[in-house]
Design a protein around this motif. Structure first.
Motif, short mmCIF file in Angstrom:
data_model
loop_
_atom_site.label_atom_id
_atom_site.label_comp_id
_atom_site.label_asym_id
_atom_site.label_seq_id
_atom_site.Cartn_x
_atom_site.Cartn_y
_atom_site.Cartn_z
N GLY A 1 65.10 12.21 55.87
CA GLY A 1 65.22 13.55 56.45
C GLY A 1 64.57 14.61 55.58
N LEU A 2 64.13 14.21 54.37
CA LEU A 2 63.52 15.20 53.47
C LEU A 2 62.19 15.72 54.05
N ALA A 3 61.41 14.86 54.68
CA ALA A 3 60.15 15.30 55.28
C ALA A 3 60.42 16.36 56.35
N THR A 4 61.43 16.11 57.17
CA THR A 4 61.78 17.05 58.23
C THR A 4 62.30 18.37 57.66
N LEU A 5 63.16 18.26 56.65
CA LEU A 5 63.71 19.46 56.03
C LEU A 5 62.60 20.28 55.36
N THR A 6 61.66 19.61 54.70
CA THR A 6 60.57 20.34 54.06
C THR A 6 59.71 21.04 55.11
N GLY A 7 59.44 20.34 56.23
CA GLY A 7 58.68 20.96 57.32
C GLY A 7 59.37 22.22 57.83
N GLU A 8 60.69 22.15 57.99
CA GLU A 8 61.47 23.32 58.43
C GLU A 8 61.35 24.46 57.41
N LEU A 9 61.43 24.09 56.12
CA LEU A 9 61.36 25.11 55.06
C LEU A 9 59.99 25.79 54.99
N MET A 10 58.94 25.02 55.30
CA MET A 10 57.59 25.57 55.17
C MET A 10 57.35 26.74 56.12
N LEU A 11 58.12 26.78 57.23
CA LEU A 11 57.97 27.90 58.17
C LEU A 11 58.88 29.07 57.81
N ARG A 12 59.59 28.95 56.70
CA ARG A 12 60.53 30.01 56.31
C ARG A 12 59.97 30.84 55.17
N GLY A 13 58.71 31.13 55.22
CA GLY A 13 58.10 31.97 54.20
C GLY A 13 56.93 31.27 53.55
N ALA A 14 55.79 31.98 53.47
CA ALA A 14 54.58 31.39 52.88
C ALA A 14 53.68 32.52 52.42
N GLY A 15 53.05 32.36 51.25
CA GLY A 15 52.21 33.42 50.71
C GLY A 15 53.05 34.68 50.53
N ASN A 16 52.52 35.82 51.00
CA ASN A 16 53.27 37.07 50.88
C ASN A 16 54.22 37.30 52.05
N ARG A 17 54.27 36.36 52.99
CA ARG A 17 55.08 36.56 54.19
C ARG A 17 56.45 35.94 54.00
N ASP A 18 57.49 36.72 54.29
CA ASP A 18 58.82 36.11 54.32
C ASP A 18 59.00 35.44 55.69
N ILE B 1 46.97 32.34 58.33
CA ILE B 1 48.44 32.16 58.35
C ILE B 1 48.77 30.69 58.11
N TYR B 2 48.02 29.80 58.78
CA TYR B 2 48.25 28.36 58.57
C TYR B 2 47.91 27.95 57.14
N ALA B 3 46.88 28.59 56.56
CA ALA B 3 46.54 28.26 55.16
C ALA B 3 47.71 28.60 54.25
N ASP B 4 48.38 29.73 54.53
CA ASP B 4 49.57 30.08 53.74
C ASP B 4 50.67 29.03 53.92
N ILE B 5 50.91 28.65 55.18
CA ILE B 5 52.01 27.70 55.45
C ILE B 5 51.76 26.38 54.72
N LEU B 6 50.53 25.89 54.78
CA LEU B 6 50.22 24.58 54.19
C LEU B 6 50.10 24.66 52.67
N ARG B 7 49.45 25.73 52.17
CA ARG B 7 49.13 25.74 50.74
C ARG B 7 50.11 26.54 49.89
N ARG B 8 50.75 27.54 50.51
CA ARG B 8 51.58 28.43 49.70
C ARG B 8 52.98 28.62 50.31
N PRO B 9 53.63 27.51 50.72
CA PRO B 9 54.99 27.69 51.25
C PRO B 9 55.89 28.18 50.12
N THR B 10 56.74 29.16 50.42
CA THR B 10 57.59 29.74 49.37
C THR B 10 58.68 28.76 48.95
#
Lengths: 422, 413
Positions: free
Chosen positions: A53-70, A111-120
């Motif tokens: 479930g870690l892969a799924t949880l990480t995917g969920e987390l990646m949409l919860r803030g990336a780069g300068n975006r909360d 925006i996708y580059a932030d999600i993939l490369r800079r998830p908070t």
């Protein structure tokens, strides 16, 4: 009917796929990271601690803030750019996708580059994300058909391929934010990343922008997955419900095997349309159930044929018996008419896929993952045209459905003949 | 895209939205009949009849219908709702006539007693299937509680008892009355040859006997609930509790229709909405959403919640609190974000002939008019924040509502 397909490979290994679809205003782009559910097992093999479930949880987390975006800004930016976005984790991939009017693509890609490369992966977002995954797992407990198919996959597949990519509650509860950080560092990376776009796309501009956003991202190759033992051949899951759900599985060649078209055609004859054997024998002639079908599930190196039905407990035994008899009867009995219908349905499906940019982008990425190339529509149609009943029968004669796994979920267990479970 | 319409002498409307860029044609018969057109004695007959339509005609067996759809590579199916029964097929353009011919033949089914008895078992299986899965019948019960004596209170599937008791003669009578040409629309979208479609319609449906058209609107709108209602459907084995709540909303012919849709996106879309941020993003609920459902003479806002059973009451209170906050004013930013989302959905759905078929077919069946993708985009663009405030004032979501819970709870505190 030649389709303008394009491919490119960046120096860091990222694969770009594109198809220009005439007549649409939209474009869909999807990112398929090598961070699927199977990575949970890679990590577990190393740490000795199960983390399903870690892969799924990480995917969920990646949409919860990336780069300068909360978290809120990220969703607001996607919505305001007019992106219909989605995120999913399968065994093989962690995927992010978006469909939009074509002129918005240049604004969406950063925006996708932030999600993939800079998830908070922010610590304060971890617990809510974990709760979301746990809530979803509790929700699937209430879906008997889904549970049956999960239990079937787990029983039939060699470990870890039968594990659920959505996770196991007991594992998810134990996870911490540092697990997600470690997972992202190892698996959210460009080696094996496929970026696929279909629709009204300006290919050179797309490649240039992806190069600029992702070109300097460095990754590494991942170790192979070692397979372990499988589960029981016959399994009953007790559940207090009016209907009993039946799932059957047997092993068949994966999609990249040249024989796979014969397999999928045979399965379509068995349970693919409303004139299929299972639909007409189980539902139409006997009225035993509302839903019955057969299908094909493939990983890169292994694949399963699956048959499913849900029916009232009192009629479940008869349903199972008819399903087994139809599977047994399949080799040697396929007619030209049946194959022609399978071809007609497959051909329609391929052509209609050209009307959905999202479906097309996803299909190209899957094809690349399995084959290392994409086929044109014309090629796919030609392969279908060349398929004959004799081809399918020759394959079935050498490889009849055997060693079936039988899973039932409901009030009472069913009687499974020895010949099936032997 | 070009819209075409022609009415045949017997009253059958033929409509199409023709798109030269499409690769396929979607075709369907939209029958203006559903659960609301039934009585207690024939509850569930519309949906059961939809199944029987696939069981064959005097010339065609059920197996032949299935064979012919599969042989033309059609993706064919049907659905029944409170107000409509829809039969459709998506095919490659060269199969247009074959698909219309088969669908048209099916509209005059044999309704054989032996098929009726076999298919009754399939309907009972479908009822049991839905009874076993979320929301465990809470949606049907909530509609019954909210609509009371209004025809929209009726269940689409009917009950095990009503289906077991239904005689085939009652279905034959219902079919004759409800499947008259003036009560059907032959609709198409995508790569359609409209002139050929009209010709097919004349040839295949021209001899259908007209019947008097009845007014489907109820004599009066649903009576306001005198007080909030709460019912429980105990399901001990369920992992979560499932709640459905209905309160008044605008009907489909009302001026507030699009503003209500946009408002529902602001309040309760699957992501990025007020309910989403408060209940789902936090991990407090598995699912929380608000939608606007509109019918020919009524509308409702439907709130759905699934969560741990013990949290149900407090989360329902929080939702009403969010609706109260919203009634004090929405922000321009959230309205614009919701609008951008909806605009994008309309454009993308416009590229799929099948999705357009349902949109234009239902619009014509209910309101006798066509709205293009451009019409919908212009309407959405023209909405402002005050239009949504107007909806919140005229249709307050905080008003008395009907709520039904299904799950482990045995006591709704």
């Amino acid at each position: 009917m030649q389709q303008p397909l394009q491919t490119a490979t960046l120096d860091n290994g990222i694969i770009l796929l594109g198809e220009y679809l005439p007549g649409v205003e939209s474009v869909s782009v999807s990112f398929h990271l090598p961070s699927g559910g199977i990575c949970d097992s890679l990590l577990a093999q190393r740490t000795g601690r199960s983390c399903c479930g870690l892969a799924t949880l990480t995917g969920e987390l990646m949409l919860r803030g990336a780069g300068n975006r909360d978290s809120r800004q990220l969703v607001a930016d996607l919505d305001n750019t007019g992106v219909q976005w989605s995120q999913a984790v399968s065994m093989s991939h962690g995927s992010f996708a978006g469909a939009m009017v074509a002129r918005q693509l240049p604004a969406a890609l950063p925006i996708y580059a932030d999600i993939l490369r800079r998830p908070t992966l922010a610590a304060d977002q971890f617990e809510p994300a974990q709760q979301v995954v746990l809530q979803n797992l509790a929700g699937t407990e209430d879906e008997p058909a889904h549970r049956t198919l999960l239990a079937l996959r787990k029983a039939h597949s060699p470990s870890p391929w039968g594990l659920p990519s959505e996770g196991i509650s007991a594992d998810v509860e134990q996870l911490t934010v540092s697990d997600a950080e470690a997972f992202a560092a190892e698996f959210v990376q460009p080696h094996g990343l496929i970026i696929s776009a279909a629709g009204r796309i300006d290919w050179p501009a797309f490649v240039a922008q992806i190069e600029q956003l992702f070109g300097d991202w460095q990754g590494h190759s991942l170790p192979p997955v070692s397979s372990g033992p499988r589960g029981p051949r016959v399994l009953h899951v007790p559940y207090d419900s009016q209907q009993t759900h039946i799932g059957l599985a047997w092993s068949v060649p994966p999609y990249r095997d040249p024989e796979s078209l014969k397999v999928t055609a045979a399965l379509a004859v068995l349970g693919g349309g409303s004139s299929s054997r299972l639909f007409s024998e189980v539902r139409e002639k006997r009225g035993l159930c509302y839903s019955v079908s057969a299908g094909y599930q493939t990983h890169r190196d292994l694949a399963n044929a699956i048959a499913y039905s849900g029916t009232t407990a009192e009629r479940a035994q008869e349903t199972l018996d008819v399903m087994l008899a139809e599977i047994d009867r399949l080799p040697g009995t396929i007619t030209d008419d049946e194959l022609e219908r399978v071809k007609a349905r497959a051909k329609s499906g391929l052509v209609m896929q050209q009307e959905s940019t999202a479906a097309r982008a996803g299909a190209m990425a899957r094809q690349w993952y399995h084959l290392g190339r994409i086929r044109t529509l014309a090629e796919d149609l030609e392969r279908l045209d060349q398929l004959t009943v004799a081809d399918i029968e020759a394959w079935l004669a050498a490889n009849p459905p055997a060693d079936l796994t039988v899973v039932s979920l409901g009030r009472d267990p069913l009687e499974v003949p020895d010949a099936v479970s032997a | 895209m070009q819209f075409r319409h022609e009415r045949l002498p017997n009253g059958l409307d033929v409509i199409a939205e023709v798109s030269e860029a499409a690769h396929s044609a979607s075709l369907g018969f939209f029958v203006k009949t559903g659960a609301r057109d039934e009585t207690d004695a024939i509850s569930g007959v519309s949906h059961f009849l939809e199944h029987m339509v696939f069981k064959g005609t005097d010339q065609l067996s059920a197996a032949e219908i299935n064979l012919r759809f599969d042989a033309m590579g059609a993706s064919a199916n049907a659905f029944t709702s409170e107000e409509d029964t829809v039969y459709y097929a998506a095919v490659l353009p060269e199969k247009q006539h074959d698909a219309v011919a088969l669908l048209a033949a099916m509209m005059r089914p044999a309704l054989r007693t032996e098929d009726f008895d076999t298919e009754k078992q399939v309907i009972l299986e479908e009822i049991r299937m839905y009874d076993d899965q979320p929301p465990f019948g809470a949606d049907d019960r909530c509609r019954a509680a909210y609509f009371g004596t209004h025809p929209l209170a009726r269940s689409v599937l009917g009950t095990v008892e009503s289906i077991e008791a239904l005689p085939v003669e009652a279905m034959r009578e219902y079919h004759q009355r409800r499947y008259a040409p003036g009560n059907l629309v032959l609709a198409a979208s995508g790569a359609v040859d409209f002139d050929a479609l009209v010709k097919s319609g004349r040839q295949l449906c021209g001899d259908w006997e007209p019947q008097p058209i009845t007014n489907r609107k109820a004599a009066s709108p649903p009576a306001p609930l005198p007080a909030a209602t709460m019912e429980l459907i105990p399901r001990q084995q369920a992992a979560l509790e499932y709640a459905v709540r209905m309160s008044a909303g605008p009907a489909e012919d009302g001026a507030d229709r699009f503003a209500a849709k946009l408002l529902a996106v602001v309040l309760g879309d699957d992501s990025g909405s007020r309910l989403y941020w408060d209940l789902v993003d936090s991990g407090d609920a598995e699912h929380a959403a608000c939608q606007h459902h509109d019918f020919i003479d009524a509308g409702v806002f439907v709130t759905q919640l699934s969560c741990e059973a013990d949290d149900t009451s407090s989360l329902l209170e929080r939702i009403v609190g969010l609706y109260t906050d919203a009634s004090r004013g929405l922000t321009t930013a959230e309205v614009d974000q919701a609008r951008n989302k909806l605009l994008s959905r309309v454009v993308l759905a416009g590229e799929r002939p099948r999705q357009r078929l349902f949109t234009i077919g239902l619009e014509w069946a209910h309101l006798g008019r066509h709205r293009s993708v451009a019409d919908d985009l212009a309407t959405l663009d023209g909405l402002c924040r005050d239009d949504l405030h107007g909806v919140l004032t005229r249709w307050p979501l905080t008003e008395t509502a009907a709520t039904v819970l299904a799950g482990p709870l045995t006591d709704a505190r």
